[in-house]
Design a protein around this motif. Sequence first.
Motif, PDB file in Angstrom:
ATOM      1  N   ILE A  28     -13.782  -4.478   1.093  1.00 43.08           N
ATOM      2  CA  ILE A  28     -12.577  -3.710   0.713  1.00 43.08           C
ATOM      3  C   ILE A  28     -11.785  -4.484  -0.335  1.00 43.08           C
ATOM      4  CG2 ILE A  28     -10.396  -2.779   1.530  1.00 43.08           C
ATOM      5  CD1 ILE A  28     -12.243  -1.171   2.925  1.00 43.08           C
ATOM      6  N   VAL A  65     -12.493   4.773  -5.758  1.00 39.88           N
ATOM      7  CA  VAL A  65     -12.127   5.515  -4.547  1.00 39.88           C
ATOM      8  C   VAL A  65     -13.386   5.878  -3.771  1.00 39.88           C
ATOM      9  CG1 VAL A  65     -11.092   7.629  -3.691  1.00 39.88           C
ATOM     10  CG2 VAL A  65     -10.005   6.405  -5.531  1.00 39.88           C
ATOM     11  N   LEU A 102     -14.634   2.760  -2.019  1.00 35.60           N
ATOM     12  CA  LEU A 102     -13.820   2.502  -0.823  1.00 35.60           C
ATOM     13  C   LEU A 102     -14.211   3.455   0.288  1.00 35.60           C
ATOM     14  CD1 LEU A 102     -10.144   1.930  -1.986  1.00 35.60           C
ATOM     15  CD2 LEU A 102     -11.658   0.330  -0.871  1.00 35.60           C
ATOM     16  N   PHE A 103     -14.418   4.687  -0.111  1.00 31.25           N
ATOM     17  CA  PHE A 103     -14.799   5.733   0.797  1.00 31.25           C
ATOM     18  C   PHE A 103     -16.047   5.348   1.580  1.00 31.25           C
ATOM     19  CE2 PHE A 103     -15.508  10.210   1.579  1.00 31.25           C
ATOM     20  CZ  PHE A 103     -14.203  10.609   1.691  1.00 31.25           C
ATOM     21  N   MET A 125     -15.477   2.217   3.849  1.00 32.39           N
ATOM     22  CA  MET A 125     -14.717   2.519   5.064  1.00 32.39           C
ATOM     23  C   MET A 125     -15.539   3.388   6.016  1.00 32.39           C
ATOM     24  SD  MET A 125     -10.989   3.372   3.624  1.00 32.39           S
ATOM     25  CE  MET A 125     -10.000   2.129   2.824  1.00 32.39           C
ATOM     26  N   GLU A 178     -16.024  11.740  10.583  1.00 33.32           N
ATOM     27  CA  GLU A 178     -15.618  10.628  11.428  1.00 33.32           C
ATOM     28  C   GLU A 178     -15.236  11.137  12.821  1.00 33.32           C
ATOM     29  OE1 GLU A 178     -15.343   6.417  11.223  1.00 33.32           O
ATOM     30  OE2 GLU A 178     -16.049   7.931   9.825  1.00 33.32           O
ATOM     31  N   TYR A 216      -4.581   5.279  -3.792  1.00 28.94           N
ATOM     32  CA  TYR A 216      -4.837   3.983  -3.155  1.00 28.94           C
ATOM     33  C   TYR A 216      -3.802   3.661  -2.090  1.00 28.94           C
ATOM     34  CZ  TYR A 216      -8.499   2.918  -6.398  1.00 28.94           C
ATOM     35  OH  TYR A 216      -9.654   2.969  -7.096  1.00 28.94           O
ATOM     36  N   LEU A 268      -8.847   8.850   4.713  1.00 27.57           N
ATOM     37  CA  LEU A 268     -10.086   9.395   4.148  1.00 27.57           C
ATOM     38  C   LEU A 268      -9.888  10.839   3.706  1.00 27.57           C
ATOM     39  CD1 LEU A 268     -12.750   7.921   6.566  1.00 27.57           C
ATOM     40  CD2 LEU A 268     -12.415   7.369   4.172  1.00 27.57           C
TER      41      LEU A 268
END
Lengths: 209, 337
Positions: A27, A66, A69-70, A73, A206, B134, B153
Amino acid sequence: MELFLFVVLGLTAIGSSLAMIGHKNPIYSALFMVVTFVVTAAIYVLLKAPFIAAIQIIIYAGAVVVLFLFVVMFLNLKTSILIERRRGPLLLAFVLGGLVAGELAAVVATGVWPNTAEALVPPGFGSVTAVATVLFTRYVVPFEIASVILLVGMVGAIVLARRASPEPQTAYDVSAASGGPSGSRAATPRAPAATEGEEPVGVGMEVHR
Amino acid sequence: MLAALGTIGAIAIKVALVFGILLTMVAYLVWLERKVLGHIQSRRGPLHVGPHGLLQPLADITKLFLKEDVIPDGADRVVFSLAPGIAVASALSAIAVIPFGQVVSVFGYPIELHIADVDIGILYILAVGSLGVYGLILGGWASNNKFSLLGGLRSSAQMVSYELSLGLALIGPLMLAGTLRMQGIVEAQRHLWFICLQPLGFVIYVVSALAETNRIPFDLPEAESELVAGYHVEYSGFKFAFFFLAEYVAMITVACVATTLFLGGYHGIGLTSPWLGPAWFMGKVAILLFLFIWIRGTLPRFRYDQLMQLGWKVLLPLAFVNVAATGFLALWLGRSS
């Protein structure tokens, strides 16, 4: 003033890219990548290319990272998985890095050193008009080819996500109420491959884990 | 040297003024939202602090300042503190290129009613706006909470999806104006506001803007009934206030952009003078903000799959059609004039 700004921005860019490679937490690596992109965009502004700077931020900082990161995560990547144990790639990286460094050194040693951006580029360089003119006249064929390749990538991502589906999809089942399009469950195992054009599909997922 | 100092001073005063007005607007936008929602729901809204609850924002701000700032166990402390800052910074910096009026003269000095005049104005707004995601996604991740991670998310997926139709909706006015400069776009609407030529583009923009700012009916990232409060569930006190501030500033920003690109910016109908420009501008922004609140009071929340379908299967194709139609229109207008 311009030199001072350039030195500060350049050092920040180098520092954050080193931190990006060196940091153990993916991250944080992605965050340092954003810093690098933003600082690079600032350097483009110094070079009188505000259009390229804006595009750099919109596409790379605003969309690509993004997605990174997606995925990080989403898959909840642990540091231990990411540590490279094989020697081969490391060696290759050093060889390639050495080559680029040598090339840069050669340019620096032989180059002429203008002090300001004006000395390097003609007026209007990097403006919307200049970029558009070049893009849609001289480089129109490569431009169109690139867009077709992107289209192929998008179609490919959709096809990959579809093929993984074992049963016909029902429009809405119970899981839809908790947030996910039902068809996307099948797509998750391949999420990294399918994220390129279709990334929003995974979000509701999720919930089901 | 003195002239340069004067210019810097003028800019500093302008920045302070714009930010002061903006923050006051945010405080009273919250008040207005509570009032309007109250009346829509047959209530009276805040009433007790000051006449008609007019001092309620001050009381709220004081409360937020004085509350304990809790950082949950297991949270990533650095990112947890950084996230609200990113959200606010990205929301506030977008306002810099918005033109509020024409040049007015103050004590004989010509003053331009904008902070910066950038060639790529609208792209700048899109760029800093795209960094705002962000704040949400990192805040959601750093809280070490499943609900907040889900909210983060969701928000990132939603913002990345709707950014496309938002950007495409803006291309229409840009093609008609032939420039990315905010000032140039406003000047191009001197005789005819672009909403008359771009009704579809305006609708697409407003719907995508609601989604970008996480407003009802698109407030999936903080859906109370599913996610408690989404990405900011672990935030308290001042850091929470920052997220709150960022959300309302973003709301004002999208209203300002809509005013500039579709509603003729500071141009008025009938009464026009350089000094009335900001009044016209603020009036249009206020109407849009009221519309946003009205929508919130009227519509229920979308389901997640409906949200994605609307974005990708309805708005995006419509936006493409709009761009193509605008291209023909611009060609025709260019030929006839």
